[in-house]
Design a protein around this motif. Sequence first.
Motif, PDB file in Angstrom:
ATOM      1  N   ASP A  76       1.821  11.493   0.244  1.00 36.67           N
ATOM      2  CA  ASP A  76       2.776  11.546   1.354  1.00 36.67           C
ATOM      3  C   ASP A  76       2.432  10.414   2.315  1.00 36.67           C
ATOM      4  O   ASP A  76       1.316  10.362   2.842  1.00 36.67           O
ATOM      5  CB  ASP A  76       2.677  12.902   2.050  1.00 36.67           C
ATOM      6  N   VAL A  77       3.364   9.494   2.551  1.00 36.16           N
ATOM      7  CA  VAL A  77       3.074   8.275   3.308  1.00 36.16           C
ATOM      8  C   VAL A  77       3.909   8.223   4.582  1.00 36.16           C
ATOM      9  O   VAL A  77       5.141   8.229   4.533  1.00 36.16           O
ATOM     10  CB  VAL A  77       3.338   7.012   2.464  1.00 36.16           C
ATOM     11  N   ASN A  78       3.226   8.152   5.704  1.00 35.44           N
ATOM     12  CA  ASN A  78       3.860   7.915   6.998  1.00 35.44           C
ATOM     13  C   ASN A  78       3.540   6.484   7.431  1.00 35.44           C
ATOM     14  O   ASN A  78       2.388   6.051   7.332  1.00 35.44           O
ATOM     15  CB  ASN A  78       3.331   8.884   8.049  1.00 35.44           C
ATOM     16  N   MET A  79       4.547   5.772   7.913  1.00 35.55           N
ATOM     17  CA  MET A  79       4.335   4.399   8.374  1.00 35.55           C
ATOM     18  C   MET A  79       4.750   4.267   9.831  1.00 35.55           C
ATOM     19  O   MET A  79       5.742   4.876  10.250  1.00 35.55           O
ATOM     20  CB  MET A  79       5.144   3.405   7.530  1.00 35.55           C
ATOM     21  N   GLU A 129      11.875   2.112  -0.271  1.00 33.06           N
ATOM     22  CA  GLU A 129      12.845   3.160  -0.611  1.00 33.06           C
ATOM     23  C   GLU A 129      12.190   4.184  -1.535  1.00 33.06           C
ATOM     24  O   GLU A 129      12.175   4.030  -2.761  1.00 33.06           O
ATOM     25  CB  GLU A 129      14.078   2.541  -1.288  1.00 33.06           C
ATOM     26  N   HIS A 130      11.630   5.207  -0.943  1.00 30.77           N
ATOM     27  CA  HIS A 130      10.932   6.245  -1.709  1.00 30.77           C
ATOM     28  C   HIS A 130      10.957   7.529  -0.889  1.00 30.77           C
ATOM     29  O   HIS A 130      10.753   7.496   0.330  1.00 30.77           O
ATOM     30  CB  HIS A 130       9.494   5.816  -1.992  1.00 30.77           C
ATOM     31  N   ASN A 131      11.177   8.636  -1.532  1.00 35.17           N
ATOM     32  CA  ASN A 131      11.283   9.913  -0.820  1.00 35.17           C
ATOM     33  C   ASN A 131      10.003  10.308  -0.102  1.00 35.17           C
ATOM     34  O   ASN A 131      10.042  11.106   0.841  1.00 35.17           O
ATOM     35  CB  ASN A 131      11.688  11.023  -1.801  1.00 35.17           C
ATOM     36  N   SER A 132       8.882   9.765  -0.539  1.00 39.49           N
ATOM     37  CA  SER A 132       7.598  10.134   0.077  1.00 39.49           C
ATOM     38  C   SER A 132       7.178   9.201   1.201  1.00 39.49           C
ATOM     39  O   SER A 132       6.089   9.329   1.744  1.00 39.49           O
ATOM     40  CB  SER A 132       6.501  10.174  -0.997  1.00 39.49           C
ATOM     41  N   ILE A 133       8.046   8.239   1.552  1.00 36.09           N
ATOM     42  CA  ILE A 133       7.721   7.275   2.616  1.00 36.09           C
ATOM     43  C   ILE A 133       8.640   7.501   3.804  1.00 36.09           C
ATOM     44  O   ILE A 133       9.869   7.525   3.666  1.00 36.09           O
ATOM     45  CB  ILE A 133       7.869   5.826   2.120  1.00 36.09           C
ATOM     46  N   SER A 134       8.061   7.660   4.998  1.00 35.50           N
ATOM     47  CA  SER A 134       8.830   7.738   6.242  1.00 35.50           C
ATOM     48  C   SER A 134       8.304   6.681   7.211  1.00 35.50           C
ATOM     49  O   SER A 134       7.117   6.351   7.197  1.00 35.50           O
ATOM     50  CB  SER A 134       8.713   9.131   6.867  1.00 35.50           C
ATOM     51  N   ILE A 135       9.199   6.136   8.053  1.00 34.04           N
ATOM     52  CA  ILE A 135       8.837   5.026   8.938  1.00 34.04           C
ATOM     53  C   ILE A 135       9.281   5.315  10.362  1.00 34.04           C
ATOM     54  O   ILE A 135      10.400   5.776  10.594  1.00 34.04           O
ATOM     55  CB  ILE A 135       9.494   3.708   8.468  1.00 34.04           C
ATOM     56  N   VAL A 180       0.834  -1.202   0.000  1.00 32.04           N
ATOM     57  CA  VAL A 180       0.000   0.000   0.000  1.00 32.04           C
ATOM     58  C   VAL A 180       0.867   1.251   0.000  1.00 32.04           C
ATOM     59  O   VAL A 180       0.638   2.199  -0.765  1.00 32.04           O
ATOM     60  CB  VAL A 180      -0.947  -0.014   1.212  1.00 32.04           C
ATOM     61  N   ALA A 181       1.881   1.255   0.864  1.00 31.44           N
ATOM     62  CA  ALA A 181       2.732   2.437   0.989  1.00 31.44           C
ATOM     63  C   ALA A 181       3.429   2.767  -0.327  1.00 31.44           C
ATOM     64  O   ALA A 181       3.464   3.931  -0.755  1.00 31.44           O
ATOM     65  CB  ALA A 181       3.765   2.218   2.096  1.00 31.44           C
ATOM     66  N   ARG A 182       3.993   1.756  -0.983  1.00 29.53           N
ATOM     67  CA  ARG A 182       4.710   2.017  -2.222  1.00 29.53           C
ATOM     68  C   ARG A 182       3.755   2.507  -3.323  1.00 29.53           C
ATOM     69  O   ARG A 182       4.082   3.454  -4.065  1.00 29.53           O
ATOM     70  CB  ARG A 182       5.427   0.752  -2.687  1.00 29.53           C
ATOM     71  N   CYS A 183       2.585   1.893  -3.423  1.00 29.92           N
ATOM     72  CA  CYS A 183       1.626   2.309  -4.450  1.00 29.92           C
ATOM     73  C   CYS A 183       1.152   3.742  -4.215  1.00 29.92           C
ATOM     74  O   CYS A 183       1.050   4.541  -5.155  1.00 29.92           O
ATOM     75  CB  CYS A 183       0.437   1.357  -4.476  1.00 29.92           C
ATOM     76  N   LEU A 184       0.890   4.075  -2.963  1.00 30.80           N
ATOM     77  CA  LEU A 184       0.472   5.442  -2.641  1.00 30.80           C
ATOM     78  C   LEU A 184       1.573   6.442  -2.968  1.00 30.80           C
ATOM     79  O   LEU A 184       1.313   7.514  -3.534  1.00 30.80           O
ATOM     80  CB  LEU A 184       0.099   5.534  -1.159  1.00 30.80           C
ATOM     81  N   ALA A 185       2.799   6.092  -2.607  1.00 27.04           N
ATOM     82  CA  ALA A 185       3.916   6.997  -2.862  1.00 27.04           C
ATOM     83  C   ALA A 185       4.145   7.186  -4.363  1.00 27.04           C
ATOM     84  O   ALA A 185       4.406   8.299  -4.831  1.00 27.04           O
ATOM     85  CB  ALA A 185       5.185   6.457  -2.198  1.00 27.04           C
ATOM     86  N   ASP A 186       4.030   6.087  -5.128  1.00 25.85           N
ATOM     87  CA  ASP A 186       4.207   6.183  -6.577  1.00 25.85           C
ATOM     88  C   ASP A 186       3.158   7.089  -7.217  1.00 25.85           C
ATOM     89  O   ASP A 186       3.395   7.657  -8.290  1.00 25.85           O
ATOM     90  CB  ASP A 186       4.117   4.793  -7.214  1.00 25.85           C
ATOM     91  N   LEU A 187       2.010   7.229  -6.555  1.00 21.33           N
ATOM     92  CA  LEU A 187       0.934   8.075  -7.078  1.00 21.33           C
ATOM     93  C   LEU A 187       1.001   9.499  -6.533  1.00 21.33           C
ATOM     94  O   LEU A 187       0.065  10.284  -6.724  1.00 21.33           O
ATOM     95  CB  LEU A 187      -0.419   7.440  -6.748  1.00 21.33           C
TER      96      LEU A 187
END
Length: 370
Positions: A25-28, A206-212, A15-22
């Motif tokens: 901004d994804v926080n995990m 590994e995506h700039n819009s994903i933080s964990i 989910v996180a990768r698909c959201l970021a690719d679109l």
Amino acid sequence: MRCLVVGCGISGATVARCLADLGNDVNMIEERPHIAGNCYDFLDDNGLTIHKYGAHIFHTDNIEVWNFVSRFTKWYPYQHKVLGLVDGHYVPIPFNLNSIEKIFPSTIAHRLENKLITLYGYNVKIPILELRKSGDKDLSFLADFIYEKIFFHYTLKQWGLTPEDLDPSVTGRVPVVTSRDDRYFQNRYQGIPLLGYTKLIEKMLEHNSISIKFSTKFQNGMEQEFDHIFYTGPIDEFFDYEFGELPYRSLQFDFFTFNRPYFQRNAVINYPCNYDFTRICEFKHFLNTNSNKTVISYEYPKNFIKGQNDRYYPVPSLEANNLYKKYLEKARKDKKGITFLGRLGDYRYYDMDKAIARALEIVKTIMKNI
């Protein structure tokens, strides 16, 4: 959107990768100190890839799922085979024509094989409970033998329930097969990530819009901070067990290292009737790793007890499913900005490819409706 994904397992990561690719901004957040959930693996001091939470073999016929996952890994083309100890013989599981010939005298084996193929056809998967209703004396004998030696005691150990008390989808997962294909899965795509599942999911995230944030639990009030939440944790815990606890099975693993090249002849051997453990896994088989040492795990199913062990499998019984439906109805009514998914959120016994397919579809649906 500004999104929160709760859980860094295979469903949350997809989910996180698909959201970021679109462009979202994804926080995990993740309760454990690592990504990959129960798929987590690691290299030990011997250079062996160890599956910490039990053996995981990726298999699918879904080309969309395969192509998505293959963006983040190369594959070792592993074809999974399982043996079971039955009356002192190691026979292929699921039970097939080769299993019959290993167990029974040749005259009996040939008669049983001919009747199976005549009645059901060749290369057909027959649920064990269906075979028990065949009406043929010889096939009823075979069905009762397999039920006793393969299914009944193993199911009691694995689920704490008899096969009749489980959803048919569970007993259907290990059928009787009228072929000589010893593979556990017959899917078009099968394999083990060449660098392991943890590296696969690490690459996925590994995506700039994903933080964990690790070692972090979901807290009430987080809904106000995000446009949408994707929750892969247990749905009953989310609602503070308002209708009662959903039942789960857990697992205990006992790991051992041996100073020898191999412990057993293949990756997984089941023990349906012998011992308290259900199976022994030897991890070096998955990637055919060359080493003078080997690591195995004995696997003991347990009841899940909150605060003592981890949830692994939702219990697929009618009573449990009815309880889950109460939580699902409440989620649909009261939590429209939260989507529940994964084995714990959907309370379903997903294989990895089905969990990924579900996550891919959720993102498509959510993005289509905003």
